[in-house]
Write an enzyme that holds these catalytic residues in place. Sequence first.
Site, PDB file in Angstrom:
ATOM      1  N   LYS A 112       0.826  -1.216   0.000  1.00 11.91           N
ATOM      2  CA  LYS A 112       0.000   0.000   0.000  1.00 11.91           C
ATOM      3  C   LYS A 112       0.858   1.263   0.000  1.00 11.91           C
ATOM      4  O   LYS A 112       0.592   2.196  -0.745  1.00 11.91           O
ATOM      5  CB  LYS A 112      -0.929   0.037   1.225  1.00 11.91           C
ATOM      6  N   ARG A 164      -9.197   0.840   9.438  1.00 10.96           N
ATOM      7  CA  ARG A 164      -8.770  -0.517   9.805  1.00 10.96           C
ATOM      8  C   ARG A 164      -9.798  -1.219  10.670  1.00 10.96           C
ATOM      9  O   ARG A 164      -9.592  -2.380  11.031  1.00 10.96           O
ATOM     10  CB  ARG A 164      -7.471  -0.415  10.607  1.00 10.96           C
ATOM     11  N   ARG A 175      11.650  -6.359   4.912  1.00  7.70           N
ATOM     12  CA  ARG A 175      11.542  -4.921   5.152  1.00  7.70           C
ATOM     13  C   ARG A 175      12.149  -4.565   6.510  1.00  7.70           C
ATOM     14  O   ARG A 175      12.810  -3.545   6.659  1.00  7.70           O
ATOM     15  CB  ARG A 175      10.066  -4.496   5.093  1.00  7.70           C
ATOM     16  N   ARG A 232      11.898  -0.515  11.386  1.00 11.83           N
ATOM     17  CA  ARG A 232      10.578  -0.562  12.037  1.00 11.83           C
ATOM     18  C   ARG A 232      10.542  -1.709  13.035  1.00 11.83           C
ATOM     19  O   ARG A 232      10.681  -2.860  12.671  1.00 11.83           O
ATOM     20  CB  ARG A 232       9.477  -0.752  10.989  1.00 11.83           C
ATOM     21  N   ARG A 253      -0.183  -9.088  13.925  1.00  9.32           N
ATOM     22  CA  ARG A 253      -0.787  -8.088  13.032  1.00  9.32           C
ATOM     23  C   ARG A 253      -1.723  -8.750  12.024  1.00  9.32           C
ATOM     24  O   ARG A 253      -2.758  -8.191  11.681  1.00  9.32           O
ATOM     25  CB  ARG A 253       0.313  -7.285  12.320  1.00  9.32           C
TER      26      ARG A 253
HETATM   27  P1  ADP Z   1       1.321  -2.116   7.944  1.00  9.63           P
HETATM   28  O1  ADP Z   1       0.227  -1.864   6.947  1.00  9.63           O
HETATM   29  O2  ADP Z   1       2.567  -2.609   7.293  1.00  9.63           O
HETATM   30  O3  ADP Z   1       0.869  -2.937   9.108  1.00  9.63           O
HETATM   31  P2  ADP Z   1       1.207   0.625   8.929  1.00  9.63           P
HETATM   32  O4  ADP Z   1       2.352   1.513   8.749  1.00  9.63           O
HETATM   33  O5  ADP Z   1      -0.030   0.929   8.165  1.00  9.63           O
HETATM   34  O6  ADP Z   1       1.802  -0.794   8.586  1.00  9.63           O
HETATM   35  O7  ADP Z   1       0.803   0.525  10.475  1.00  9.63           O
HETATM   36  C1  ADP Z   1       1.707   0.195  11.487  1.00  9.63           C
HETATM   37  C2  ADP Z   1       0.984   0.098  12.842  1.00  9.63           C
HETATM   38  O8  ADP Z   1       0.387   1.376  13.163  1.00  9.63           O
HETATM   39  C3  ADP Z   1      -0.190  -0.886  12.903  1.00  9.63           C
HETATM   40  O9  ADP Z   1       0.211  -2.207  13.191  1.00  9.63           O
HETATM   41  C4  ADP Z   1      -1.043  -0.263  14.032  1.00  9.63           C
HETATM   42  O10 ADP Z   1      -0.521  -0.548  15.294  1.00  9.63           O
HETATM   43  C5  ADP Z   1      -0.872   1.227  13.814  1.00  9.63           C
HETATM   44  N1  ADP Z   1      -1.934   1.768  12.935  1.00  9.63           N
HETATM   45  C6  ADP Z   1      -1.768   2.274  11.677  1.00  9.63           C
HETATM   46  N2  ADP Z   1      -2.949   2.673  11.163  1.00  9.63           N
HETATM   47  C7  ADP Z   1      -3.887   2.400  12.099  1.00  9.63           C
HETATM   48  C8  ADP Z   1      -5.295   2.561  12.169  1.00  9.63           C
HETATM   49  N3  ADP Z   1      -5.999   3.076  11.148  1.00  9.63           N
HETATM   50  N4  ADP Z   1      -5.938   2.171  13.299  1.00  9.63           N
HETATM   51  C9  ADP Z   1      -5.263   1.671  14.328  1.00  9.63           C
HETATM   52  N5  ADP Z   1      -3.942   1.475  14.342  1.00  9.63           N
HETATM   53  C10 ADP Z   1      -3.240   1.837  13.239  1.00  9.63           C
END
Ligand code: ADP
Length: 200
Positions: A14, A89, A128, A134, A146
């Site tokens: 994404k 999410r 990654r 990260r 996750r």
């Molecule tokens: P990925 O899609 O690779 O899991 P992101 O960078 O989108 O990584 O998100 C990393 C972390 O940030 C998630 O595992 C969560 O803890 C938090 N996070 C990101 N976006 C949201 C959201 N919309 N609602 C709740 N937590 C979020």
Amino acid sequence: MFNLILFGPPGSGKGTQSEKIVEKFGLIHLSTGNLLRQEIADKTGLGLAAKSFMDKGQLVPDEVVIGMIDTCIEKHADAKGFLFDGFPRTVAQAQALDNLLTLKKTSITKVIALDVLEEELIKRLIKRGETSGRSDDTNEEVIRRRFAVYKDETEPVADYYKHQGKFEAIKGIGTIDEIFNALGSLIETEIAAQQSVSAQ
Ligand code: ADP
């Protein structure tokens, strides 16, 4: 406005595709993951609170991310459209987003999902983690957590938009350019459809 959600599990590409889409179509990129990591880097209270959830592979509470999105939408009041990446999410986040956009007299135009099998995703995330720094990408247990959270809380968001007739999935396997071409032509079709409706 043209408001797009790029949907898909962790590691589905994404972030990579979002950067290319916003550049080509002139949308504002709203990534809750990036916004949260910026808060952590800035050592804000919000960032500190969010980090403990993120490091465990859990979701940050809805109120926190909805508040961040609200602020960003306000900040870009004259945008021609938004690309939401990693948000919504949960179904509660999707409902809150619909409400925020209704207040702005607009709505979600389309949700496009990137389909990738879990074993491939886990490989990508571990790779990654070797370079991204990260902390949520280096521990396999956190990565599995996750995915479990994605299945329980995020997959129902797909049904939410299927009911609205806005959901479409494409194959997220192939080169970055192949996937971007598939996304780009879908977006162009949607933009053309939107323009023909508004011209009537
Ligand atoms: P990925 O899609 O690779 O899991 P992101 O960078 O989108 O990584 O998100 C990393 C972390 O940030 C998630 O595992 C969560 O803890 C938090 N996070 C990101 N976006 C949201 C959201 N919309 N609602 C709740 N937590 C979020």
